[in-house]
Design a protein around this motif. Structure first.
Motif, PDB file in Angstrom:
ATOM      1  N   ALA A  39       0.855  -1.184   0.000  1.00 42.39           N
ATOM      2  CA  ALA A  39       0.000   0.000   0.000  1.00 42.39           C
ATOM      3  C   ALA A  39       0.888   1.230   0.000  1.00 42.39           C
ATOM      4  N   LYS A  40       0.450   2.233  -0.712  1.00 46.05           N
ATOM      5  CA  LYS A  40       1.214   3.477  -0.766  1.00 46.05           C
ATOM      6  C   LYS A  40       1.110   4.191   0.578  1.00 46.05           C
ATOM      7  N   PRO A  41       2.214   4.787   1.040  1.00 39.23           N
ATOM      8  CA  PRO A  41       2.192   5.460   2.340  1.00 39.23           C
ATOM      9  C   PRO A  41       1.157   6.583   2.429  1.00 39.23           C
ATOM     10  N   VAL A  42       0.872   7.256   1.342  1.00 41.54           N
ATOM     11  CA  VAL A  42      -0.112   8.342   1.356  1.00 41.54           C
ATOM     12  C   VAL A  42      -1.508   7.783   1.613  1.00 41.54           C
ATOM     13  N   LEU A  43      -1.837   6.656   0.998  1.00 43.11           N
ATOM     14  CA  LEU A  43      -3.148   6.047   1.207  1.00 43.11           C
ATOM     15  C   LEU A  43      -3.309   5.546   2.631  1.00 43.11           C
ATOM     16  N   VAL A  44      -2.232   4.999   3.186  1.00 47.68           N
ATOM     17  CA  VAL A  44      -2.278   4.526   4.564  1.00 47.68           C
ATOM     18  C   VAL A  44      -2.493   5.715   5.507  1.00 47.68           C
ATOM     19  N   LEU A  45      -1.790   6.797   5.266  1.00 45.04           N
ATOM     20  CA  LEU A  45      -1.923   7.999   6.092  1.00 45.04           C
ATOM     21  C   LEU A  45      -3.330   8.578   5.985  1.00 45.04           C
ATOM     22  N   LEU A  46      -3.885   8.631   4.783  1.00 43.68           N
ATOM     23  CA  LEU A  46      -5.244   9.141   4.599  1.00 43.68           C
ATOM     24  C   LEU A  46      -6.268   8.243   5.285  1.00 43.68           C
ATOM     25  N   SER A  47      -6.052   6.942   5.223  1.00 42.12           N
ATOM     26  CA  SER A  47      -6.959   6.010   5.894  1.00 42.12           C
ATOM     27  C   SER A  47      -6.913   6.198   7.404  1.00 42.12           C
ATOM     28  N   LEU A  48      -5.732   6.377   7.954  1.00 38.37           N
ATOM     29  CA  LEU A  48      -5.593   6.607   9.394  1.00 38.37           C
ATOM     30  C   LEU A  48      -6.228   7.929   9.813  1.00 38.37           C
ATOM     31  N   LEU A  49      -6.038   8.962   9.009  1.00 33.51           N
ATOM     32  CA  LEU A  49      -6.636  10.267   9.317  1.00 33.51           C
ATOM     33  C   LEU A  49      -8.165  10.204   9.255  1.00 33.51           C
ATOM     34  N   ALA A  50      -8.695   9.473   8.290  1.00 32.79           N
ATOM     35  CA  ALA A  50     -10.149   9.319   8.186  1.00 32.79           C
ATOM     36  C   ALA A  50     -10.693   8.559   9.395  1.00 32.79           C
ATOM     37  N   ALA A  51     -10.007   7.504   9.801  1.00 32.97           N
ATOM     38  CA  ALA A  51     -10.440   6.735  10.968  1.00 32.97           C
ATOM     39  C   ALA A  51     -10.365   7.588  12.231  1.00 32.97           C
ATOM     40  N   LEU A  52      -9.328   8.395  12.358  1.00 31.44           N
ATOM     41  CA  LEU A  52      -9.186   9.285  13.512  1.00 31.44           C
ATOM     42  C   LEU A  52     -10.293  10.336  13.529  1.00 31.44           C
ATOM     43  N   ALA A  53     -10.617  10.902  12.382  1.00 37.71           N
ATOM     44  CA  ALA A  53     -11.683  11.899  12.301  1.00 37.71           C
ATOM     45  C   ALA A  53     -13.031  11.295  12.679  1.00 37.71           C
ATOM     46  N   ILE A  54     -13.309  10.096  12.213  1.00 39.50           N
ATOM     47  CA  ILE A  54     -14.580   9.427  12.541  1.00 39.50           C
ATOM     48  C   ILE A  54     -14.632   9.113  14.029  1.00 39.50           C
ATOM     49  N   THR A  55     -13.523   8.669  14.594  1.00 37.33           N
ATOM     50  CA  THR A  55     -13.475   8.365  16.023  1.00 37.33           C
ATOM     51  C   THR A  55     -13.687   9.622  16.855  1.00 37.33           C
ATOM     52  N   CYS A  56     -13.030  10.715  16.492  1.00 42.44           N
ATOM     53  CA  CYS A  56     -13.191  11.978  17.223  1.00 42.44           C
ATOM     54  C   CYS A  56     -14.630  12.482  17.134  1.00 42.44           C
ATOM     55  N   ALA A  57     -15.232  12.421  15.969  1.00 40.37           N
ATOM     56  CA  ALA A  57     -16.614  12.865  15.799  1.00 40.37           C
ATOM     57  C   ALA A  57     -17.557  12.018  16.645  1.00 40.37           C
ATOM     58  N   THR A  58     -17.323  10.733  16.693  1.00 41.71           N
ATOM     59  CA  THR A  58     -18.160   9.844  17.506  1.00 41.71           C
ATOM     60  C   THR A  58     -18.026  10.169  18.986  1.00 41.71           C
ATOM     61  N   VAL A  59     -16.810  10.398  19.440  1.00 40.63           N
ATOM     62  CA  VAL A  59     -16.581  10.738  20.847  1.00 40.63           C
ATOM     63  C   VAL A  59     -17.278  12.047  21.199  1.00 40.63           C
ATOM     64  N   VAL A  60     -17.180  13.048  20.350  1.00 42.26           N
ATOM     65  CA  VAL A  60     -17.827  14.337  20.601  1.00 42.26           C
ATOM     66  C   VAL A  60     -19.337  14.177  20.656  1.00 42.26           C
TER      67      VAL A  60
END
Length: 86
Positions: A3-24
């Protein structure tokens, strides 16, 4: 295939954003009480609101604090020479 490092980073950022939104949403949402009153209209179109005897919230819902008190003892804050402006 790696997997390309950019795609992995974007996937992690998307998961983090969804987790933060859920917590809020879960932890910051205020529980809403269910109002048990009624709103009706009479034959003349007047709105009638009936509230229950028990309050929706128990205890202090809002707190007020005095910031300024106008008295005769403090001349710079007292009303002076009131006249009509009308």
């Amino acid at each position: 295939m790696k997997a390309k490092p950019v795609l992995v980073l974007l996937s992690l950022l998307a998961a983090l954003a969804i987790t933060c939104a859920t917590v809020v949403i879960v932890f910051c949402a205020q529980p809403e009480g269910q109002w048990k009153g009624s709103i009706t209209r009479d034959k003349n179109g007047v709105t009638i609101v009936r509230n229950p005897k028990e309050p929706l919230y128990i205890g202090n819902v809002i707190g007020l604090e005095e910031e300024l008190k106008i008295t005769e003892g403090e001349r710079e804050l007292a009303f002076r020479d009131l006249v009509s402006v009308g």
